[in-house]
Design a protein around this motif. Structure first.
Motif, mmCIF file in Angstrom:
data_model
loop_
_atom_site.group_PDB
_atom_site.id
_atom_site.type_symbol
_atom_site.label_atom_id
_atom_site.label_comp_id
_atom_site.label_asym_id
_atom_site.label_seq_id
_atom_site.Cartn_x
_atom_site.Cartn_y
_atom_site.Cartn_z
ATOM 1 N N GLY A 46 1.250 -1.236 0.128
ATOM 2 C CA GLY A 46 0.315 -0.038 -0.326
ATOM 3 C C GLY A 46 0.799 1.515 -0.248
ATOM 4 N N GLU A 47 0.839 2.016 -0.735
ATOM 5 C CA GLU A 47 1.549 3.535 -0.935
ATOM 6 C C GLU A 47 3.335 3.100 -2.054
ATOM 7 O OE1 GLU A 47 -0.233 5.981 0.050
ATOM 8 O OE2 GLU A 47 -1.970 5.191 -0.106
ATOM 9 N N GLN A 48 3.800 1.947 -2.321
ATOM 10 C CA GLN A 48 4.913 1.876 -2.484
ATOM 11 C C GLN A 48 4.981 2.327 -4.034
ATOM 12 O OE1 GLN A 48 2.806 -1.018 -1.567
ATOM 13 N NE2 GLN A 48 2.836 -1.707 -3.893
ATOM 14 N N GLN A 49 6.043 2.525 -4.376
ATOM 15 C CA GLN A 49 6.222 3.221 -6.194
ATOM 16 C C GLN A 49 6.337 2.280 -6.508
ATOM 17 O OE1 GLN A 49 6.144 6.161 -6.824
ATOM 18 N NE2 GLN A 49 6.309 6.865 -4.716
ATOM 19 N N GLY A 50 6.507 0.777 -6.723
ATOM 20 C CA GLY A 50 6.175 0.045 -7.897
ATOM 21 C C GLY A 50 5.460 -1.390 -7.291
ATOM 22 N N THR A 51 5.735 -2.637 -8.320
ATOM 23 C CA THR A 51 4.966 -3.315 -7.962
ATOM 24 C C THR A 51 5.383 -4.569 -7.692
ATOM 25 O OG1 THR A 51 6.045 -4.782 -10.120
ATOM 26 C CG2 THR A 51 3.820 -3.296 -10.883
ATOM 27 N N PHE A 52 5.171 -5.345 -6.922
ATOM 28 C CA PHE A 52 5.348 -6.585 -6.219
ATOM 29 C C PHE A 52 4.928 -8.154 -6.632
ATOM 30 C CE2 PHE A 52 2.654 -5.560 -2.812
ATOM 31 C CZ PHE A 52 1.811 -6.256 -2.637
ATOM 32 N N LYS A 53 5.529 -9.287 -6.375
ATOM 33 C CA LYS A 53 4.369 -10.723 -6.400
ATOM 34 C C LYS A 53 4.641 -11.359 -5.356
ATOM 35 C CE LYS A 53 5.313 -11.695 -11.491
ATOM 36 N NZ LYS A 53 6.152 -12.121 -12.168
ATOM 37 N N VAL A 54 3.704 -11.779 -4.782
ATOM 38 C CA VAL A 54 4.124 -12.379 -3.851
ATOM 39 C C VAL A 54 3.639 -14.264 -4.164
ATOM 40 C CG1 VAL A 54 2.169 -13.747 -1.798
ATOM 41 C CG2 VAL A 54 2.672 -10.751 -2.260
ATOM 42 N N ALA A 55 4.487 -14.890 -4.222
ATOM 43 C CA ALA A 55 4.386 -16.215 -3.926
ATOM 44 C C ALA A 55 4.142 -16.362 -2.573
ATOM 45 C CB ALA A 55 6.306 -17.415 -5.068
ATOM 46 N N ALA A 56 2.911 -17.156 -2.259
ATOM 47 C CA ALA A 56 2.230 -17.971 -1.195
ATOM 48 C C ALA A 56 1.975 -20.108 -1.612
ATOM 49 C CB ALA A 56 1.124 -17.200 -0.824
ATOM 50 N N TYR A 57 3.099 -19.994 -0.495
ATOM 51 C CA TYR A 57 2.592 -21.774 0.047
ATOM 52 C C TYR A 57 1.675 -22.576 1.428
ATOM 53 C CZ TYR A 57 3.461 -26.738 0.983
ATOM 54 O OH TYR A 57 2.921 -27.856 1.436
ATOM 55 N N ASN A 58 0.772 -22.465 1.536
ATOM 56 C CA ASN A 58 0.209 -22.754 2.267
ATOM 57 C C ASN A 58 0.304 -24.123 3.093
ATOM 58 O OD1 ASN A 58 -2.020 -22.816 4.078
ATOM 59 N ND2 ASN A 58 -3.782 -22.401 3.267
ATOM 60 N N LYS A 59 1.193 -23.593 3.866
ATOM 61 C CA LYS A 59 1.842 -24.722 4.579
ATOM 62 C C LYS A 59 0.422 -25.472 6.057
ATOM 63 C CE LYS A 59 5.236 -22.986 6.886
ATOM 64 N NZ LYS A 59 6.885 -23.102 7.140
ATOM 65 N N GLY A 60 -0.250 -24.765 5.953
ATOM 66 C CA GLY A 60 -1.117 -24.603 7.786
ATOM 67 C C GLY A 60 -2.121 -25.516 7.055
ATOM 68 N N THR A 61 -3.131 -25.563 8.257
ATOM 69 C CA THR A 61 -4.591 -26.618 7.618
ATOM 70 C C THR A 61 -5.898 -25.280 7.202
ATOM 71 O OG1 THR A 61 -4.742 -26.726 10.368
ATOM 72 C CG2 THR A 61 -3.553 -28.147 9.165
ATOM 73 N N VAL A 62 -6.246 -24.432 7.302
ATOM 74 C CA VAL A 62 -6.749 -24.326 6.881
ATOM 75 C C VAL A 62 -6.799 -23.138 5.382
ATOM 76 C CG1 VAL A 62 -7.811 -23.771 9.116
ATOM 77 C CG2 VAL A 62 -6.193 -21.692 8.310
ATOM 78 N N PRO A 63 -7.704 -23.049 4.960
ATOM 79 C CA PRO A 63 -7.845 -22.081 3.127
ATOM 80 C C PRO A 63 -7.618 -20.414 4.330
ATOM 81 C CG PRO A 63 -10.257 -23.016 3.890
ATOM 82 C CD PRO A 63 -9.224 -23.265 4.569
ATOM 83 N N VAL A 64 -6.551 -19.867 2.781
ATOM 84 C CA VAL A 64 -6.347 -18.523 3.047
ATOM 85 C C VAL A 64 -6.802 -18.107 1.954
ATOM 86 C CG1 VAL A 64 -4.765 -16.315 3.359
ATOM 87 C CG2 VAL A 64 -4.702 -18.606 4.641
ATOM 88 N N THR A 65 -7.694 -16.809 2.142
ATOM 89 C CA THR A 65 -8.378 -16.054 0.938
ATOM 90 C C THR A 65 -7.182 -14.198 0.951
ATOM 91 O OG1 THR A 65 -10.079 -16.478 1.857
ATOM 92 C CG2 THR A 65 -9.590 -14.811 -0.352
ATOM 93 N N ILE A 66 -6.914 -14.521 -0.671
ATOM 94 C CA ILE A 66 -5.334 -13.287 -1.059
ATOM 95 C C ILE A 66 -6.624 -11.909 -1.837
ATOM 96 C CG2 ILE A 66 -3.705 -12.710 -1.876
ATOM 97 C CD1 ILE A 66 -2.461 -15.446 -1.163
ATOM 98 N N LYS A 67 -6.528 -11.558 -1.239
ATOM 99 C CA LYS A 67 -7.120 -9.870 -1.983
ATOM 100 C C LYS A 67 -6.346 -8.997 -2.394
ATOM 101 C CE LYS A 67 -11.451 -11.661 -0.829
ATOM 102 N NZ LYS A 67 -12.958 -10.847 0.113
ATOM 103 N N GLU A 68 -6.620 -7.488 -3.527
ATOM 104 C CA GLU A 68 -5.838 -6.604 -3.159
ATOM 105 C C GLU A 68 -6.541 -5.850 -3.208
ATOM 106 O OE1 GLU A 68 -3.372 -5.212 -6.271
ATOM 107 O OE2 GLU A 68 -4.422 -6.666 -7.785
ATOM 108 N N ARG A 69 -6.100 -4.492 -2.928
ATOM 109 C CA ARG A 69 -6.950 -3.054 -2.484
ATOM 110 C C ARG A 69 -5.335 -2.412 -3.312
ATOM 111 N NH1 ARG A 69 -7.372 -2.584 3.274
ATOM 112 N NH2 ARG A 69 -4.916 -2.030 3.153
ATOM 113 N N PRO A 70 -5.655 -2.040 -4.299
ATOM 114 C CA PRO A 70 -5.375 -0.991 -5.318
ATOM 115 C C PRO A 70 -5.826 0.558 -5.157
ATOM 116 C CG PRO A 70 -7.743 -2.422 -7.092
ATOM 117 C CD PRO A 70 -7.526 -2.426 -4.962
ATOM 118 N N ARG A 71 -4.803 0.830 -5.256
ATOM 119 C CA ARG A 71 -4.364 2.607 -4.718
ATOM 120 C C ARG A 71 -5.614 3.361 -4.863
ATOM 121 N NH1 ARG A 71 0.317 5.504 -7.159
ATOM 122 N NH2 ARG A 71 1.609 4.289 -5.656
ATOM 123 N N GLY A 72 -6.459 3.195 -6.064
ATOM 124 C CA GLY A 72 -7.860 3.758 -6.275
ATOM 125 C C GLY A 72 -8.319 3.205 -5.179
#
Length: 129
Positions: A46-72
């Motif tokens: 949030g508020e950073q100048q550039g783009t970024f990537k997240v490589a995620a591995y769910n090593k837990g026992t519950v699902p995780v939801t990933i969302k994006e909140r754009p600057r706008g």
């Protein structure tokens, strides 16, 4: 499930955030073994100048939801990561990645963040349950 030391939880969360930030400064990427408490979300960026990537591995026992909140504004669903699954997601300049744990159990993700790693990091109550 109760934690034996609930007063230490904010301190552990702060230490995790500081470790993520220090790793970003040394390596040019962020690598984290992230835990998200039930009903909370981890906000990355949030508020950073550039783009970024997240490589995620769910090593837990519950699902995780990933969302994006754009600057706008707004919030857009990116993926729901089931236990044992991997995903690599891209986030725009100024966007925040929201990693939500709507379950009643602790979530555990292995994360690698690349790109602009000058990112804000914070735990918040989850708005989506």
């Amino acid at each position: 499930m109760t934690t034996p030391f609930p007063a230490r939880r904010p301190l552990l969360e702060l230490l995790g955030i500081l470790l993520l930030a220090a790793t970003a400064c040394w390596a040019g990427h962020i690598r984290s073994d992230l835990f998200i408490e039930p009903g909370k979300q981890f906000v990355l960026g949030g508020e950073q100048q550039g783009t970024f990537k997240v490589a995620a591995y769910n090593k837990g026992t519950v699902p995780v939801t990933i969302k994006e909140r754009p600057r706008g504004g707004g919030i857009f669903g990116k993926a729901t990561l089931a236990p044992g699954k991997h995903a690599t997601l891209s986030f725009g300049a100024g966007s925040a990645a929201l990693l939500l744990n709507p379950s009643a159990q602790q979530a555990n993700l292995d994360l690698r963040v690349t790109g602009d790693t000058n990112l804000r990091m914070d735990y918040q109550p989850s708005l989506s349950r």
